[in-house]
Write an enzyme that holds these catalytic residues in place. Structure first.
Site, PDB file in Angstrom:
ATOM      1  N   ARG A  86      -1.660  -6.370   6.170  1.00  0.00           N
ATOM      2  CA  ARG A  86      -3.129  -6.955   6.206  1.00  0.00           C
ATOM      3  C   ARG A  86      -3.942  -6.223   5.160  1.00  0.00           C
ATOM      4  O   ARG A  86      -4.603  -7.082   4.330  1.00  0.00           O
ATOM      5  CB  ARG A  86      -3.534  -7.270   7.478  1.00  0.00           C
ATOM      6  CG  ARG A  86      -4.454  -6.364   8.409  1.00  0.00           C
ATOM      7  CD  ARG A  86      -4.421  -6.484   9.618  1.00  0.00           C
ATOM      8  NE  ARG A  86      -3.101  -6.393  10.226  1.00  0.00           N
ATOM      9  CZ  ARG A  86      -2.447  -7.235  10.855  1.00  0.00           C
ATOM     10  NH1 ARG A  86      -3.038  -8.466  11.152  1.00  0.00           N
ATOM     11  NH2 ARG A  86      -1.133  -7.136  11.282  1.00  0.00           N
ATOM     12  N   THR A  87      -4.132  -5.072   5.387  1.00  0.00           N
ATOM     13  CA  THR A  87      -4.921  -4.386   4.555  1.00  0.00           C
ATOM     14  C   THR A  87      -4.549  -4.260   2.995  1.00  0.00           C
ATOM     15  O   THR A  87      -5.330  -4.489   1.980  1.00  0.00           O
ATOM     16  CB  THR A  87      -5.311  -2.758   5.170  1.00  0.00           C
ATOM     17  OG1 THR A  87      -5.716  -2.976   6.455  1.00  0.00           O
ATOM     18  CG2 THR A  87      -6.193  -1.913   4.333  1.00  0.00           C
ATOM     19  N   LYS A 115      12.370  13.490  -4.532  1.00  0.00           N
ATOM     20  CA  LYS A 115      12.843  14.535  -5.196  1.00  0.00           C
ATOM     21  C   LYS A 115      12.248  15.982  -4.937  1.00  0.00           C
ATOM     22  O   LYS A 115      12.506  16.809  -5.694  1.00  0.00           O
ATOM     23  CB  LYS A 115      13.120  14.170  -6.679  1.00  0.00           C
ATOM     24  CG  LYS A 115      13.931  13.056  -7.273  1.00  0.00           C
ATOM     25  CD  LYS A 115      13.698  12.953  -8.605  1.00  0.00           C
ATOM     26  CE  LYS A 115      14.074  11.455  -9.147  1.00  0.00           C
ATOM     27  NZ  LYS A 115      13.748  11.058 -10.351  1.00  0.00           N
ATOM     28  N   ARG A 136      -3.261   4.267   0.890  1.00  0.00           N
ATOM     29  CA  ARG A 136      -3.332   4.646   2.557  1.00  0.00           C
ATOM     30  C   ARG A 136      -2.333   5.736   2.803  1.00  0.00           C
ATOM     31  O   ARG A 136      -1.086   5.473   2.246  1.00  0.00           O
ATOM     32  CB  ARG A 136      -2.993   3.286   3.069  1.00  0.00           C
ATOM     33  CG  ARG A 136      -2.428   3.385   4.763  1.00  0.00           C
ATOM     34  CD  ARG A 136      -2.295   2.306   5.390  1.00  0.00           C
ATOM     35  NE  ARG A 136      -3.468   1.620   5.530  1.00  0.00           N
ATOM     36  CZ  ARG A 136      -3.597   0.759   6.743  1.00  0.00           C
ATOM     37  NH1 ARG A 136      -2.420   0.582   7.529  1.00  0.00           N
ATOM     38  NH2 ARG A 136      -5.041   0.057   6.934  1.00  0.00           N
ATOM     39  N   HIS A 169     -11.127   5.367   8.251  1.00  0.00           N
ATOM     40  CA  HIS A 169     -10.476   3.947   7.576  1.00  0.00           C
ATOM     41  C   HIS A 169     -11.998   3.136   7.139  1.00  0.00           C
ATOM     42  O   HIS A 169     -12.390   2.378   7.816  1.00  0.00           O
ATOM     43  CB  HIS A 169      -9.994   3.101   8.851  1.00  0.00           C
ATOM     44  CG  HIS A 169      -9.067   2.027   8.093  1.00  0.00           C
ATOM     45  ND1 HIS A 169      -9.129   1.343   6.738  1.00  0.00           N
ATOM     46  CD2 HIS A 169      -8.240   0.826   8.799  1.00  0.00           C
ATOM     47  CE1 HIS A 169      -8.476   0.287   6.696  1.00  0.00           C
ATOM     48  NE2 HIS A 169      -7.824   0.284   7.617  1.00  0.00           N
TER      49      HIS A 169
HETATM   50  C1  NCD Z   1      -6.021  -0.477  11.613  1.00  0.00           C
HETATM   51  C2  NCD Z   1      -5.327   0.588  11.093  1.00  0.00           C
HETATM   52  O1  NCD Z   1      -4.313   0.716  10.179  1.00  0.00           O
HETATM   53  O2  NCD Z   1      -5.805   1.681  11.526  1.00  0.00           O
HETATM   54  N1  NCD Z   1      -5.492  -1.708  11.108  1.00  0.00           N
HETATM   55  C3  NCD Z   1      -5.901  -2.139  10.036  1.00  0.00           C
HETATM   56  O3  NCD Z   1      -6.156  -1.619   9.077  1.00  0.00           O
HETATM   57  N2  NCD Z   1      -6.405  -3.559  10.146  1.00  0.00           N
HETATM   58  C4  NCD Z   1      -5.772  -0.808  13.086  1.00  0.00           C
HETATM   59  C5  NCD Z   1      -4.399  -0.552  13.706  1.00  0.00           C
HETATM   60  O4  NCD Z   1      -3.494  -0.415  13.167  1.00  0.00           O
HETATM   61  O5  NCD Z   1      -4.292  -0.581  15.150  1.00  0.00           O
END
Ligand code: NCD
Length: 355
Positions: A86-87, A115, A136, A169
């Site tokens: 989703r992100t 590597k 991420r 986040h």
């Molecule tokens: C969150 C995360 O990745 O920290 N998800 C997200 O980005 N919507 C929350 C989660 O994974 O629980």
């Protein structure tokens, strides 16, 4: 004052957060997005207004064409080496709305990191093809490190932290704030509200980031409801103390439901367990929002969740108008588009559209 390019990594990393936040700007607007506490209220308000502007402009084909023209000359790399859909898609869509082309790295096992290349070298080499890095990583602090690397390079591309380790986040916190701004638009905004957090507050980075951002508001009260083993970190409580934000830490959940203006549910983050799977021995059964709880909830309160959900919100709650988690997700796309537009300095043009 020293620039980041005149500092060693150790010096940069040890800076007071407010001082470091100043170095993440370019021409007075946000450039690198590393953690929630770098944002001040005025920026949150400006970003929220821009997100709404983009959301409205995008309703018409002609508006979409205008938005697509804004950054058609820019390319973004999505470096997502930790699970995400989703992100990832939210950023992907935000880039597309502004006309950016997007490249992606999602699997370290097929890159040179396999590597033996360091993640730092990997991100830096891939950045050669792009104008922005959205990343991420399971490695806490990697986004901050990369921002420092780029500030010290001849090609200082902006870095957006899309989730780092268990810690931060920031763009989730921006979309959560945007959701709260919209939910309380007719009720005096976020000031004076009680926000109840529930679930794995020790390892939930979304809660940590949102708690940081909420310190920008007046008269708010935060309640952290979790089993002791998953209680919110002391570092967050200390930052609330510093900013004189009242809070309560409790193992109880139900008791606080009638007082809450917003309830922020989260799942148990057991991907961080050791091989012993310690989460399994923690009783989390009472940290669930059930259908019967709707009767105790204020008529104009909202239920939020960063998603993905497991069983912490009963599916029967979804139909209630106070359940805003689906809208919250869509808000993410708009606020991320607003953030990217701000980083590339085209917010003014978007605000002036058809005015
Ligand atoms: C969150 C995360 O990745 O920290 N998800 C997200 O980005 N919507 C929350 C989660 O994974 O629980």
């Amino acid at each position: 004052m020293k620039e980041a390019s005149q500092m060693s990594w150790e010096e940069f990393h040890a800076l007071d957060p407010d001082r470091q936040a100043g170095l993440l700007l370019k021409d007075e607007h946000v450039f690198h997005v590393l953690y929630a506490r770098q944002f001040r209220r005025e920026q949150l308000e400006t970003l929220g207004l821009l997100a709404t502007r983009i959301r409205k402009i995008a309703k018409k084909a002609e508006g979409m064409r205008f938005l697509r023209d804004q950054l058609f000359h820019k390319r973004a790399m999505l470096y997502f080496t930790q699970p995400s859909t989703r992100t990832f898609l939210s950023f992907y869509s935000a880039c597309q709305i502004l006309g950016m082309s997007v490249g992606e790295v999602r699997d370290k096992s097929i890159s040179s990191e396999f590597k033996g290349e360091t993640p730092e070298d990997a991100v830096r080499s891939f950045s050669s093809y792009f104008d922005m890095i959205i990343m991420r990583s399971e490695i806490g602090g990697l986004a901050e490190r990369m921002a420092w690397v780029f500030m010290n390079s001849e090609r200082p591309v902006p870095v957006i932290n899309a989730g780092s380790g268990k810690d931060q986040h920031p763009t989730q916190a921006l979309l959560d704030i945007y959701t709260l701004q919209r939910s309380f638009e007719e009720r005096g905004g976020i000031d004076g509200k009680t926000i109840l957090f529930c679930g794995d507050l020790a390892r939930g980075r979304t809660v940590r980031s949102l708690a940081n951002l909420l310190t920008n508001y007046d008269g708010i009260r935060l309640v952290f409801s979790a089993p002791t083993a998953l209680a919110i970190g002391n570092d967050i409580l200390e930052s609330l103390d510093q900013r004189k934000v009242p809070y309560e830490v409790s193992e109880d959940f139900e008791r606080f439901i009638p007082e809450a203006d917003a309830i922020y549910m989260t799942r148990i983050q057991d991907e961080w367990d050791s091989a012993n799977g310690e989460s399994k021995s923690i009783d989390t059964s009472i940290y669930t929002f059930e259908k019967r709880h709707l009767a105790d909830l204020k008529p104009d309160a909202v239920i939020m969740h960063p998603l993905p959900r497991r069983h912490e919100i009963d599916h029967a709650v979804d139909a209630d108008p106070r359940a805003v988690y689906w809208r919250q997700m869509r808000n993410g796309m708009w606020i991320r588009a607003a953030l990217i537009a701000t980083i590339f300095n085209c917010a003014g043009r978007i605000n002036d559209y058809n005015r």
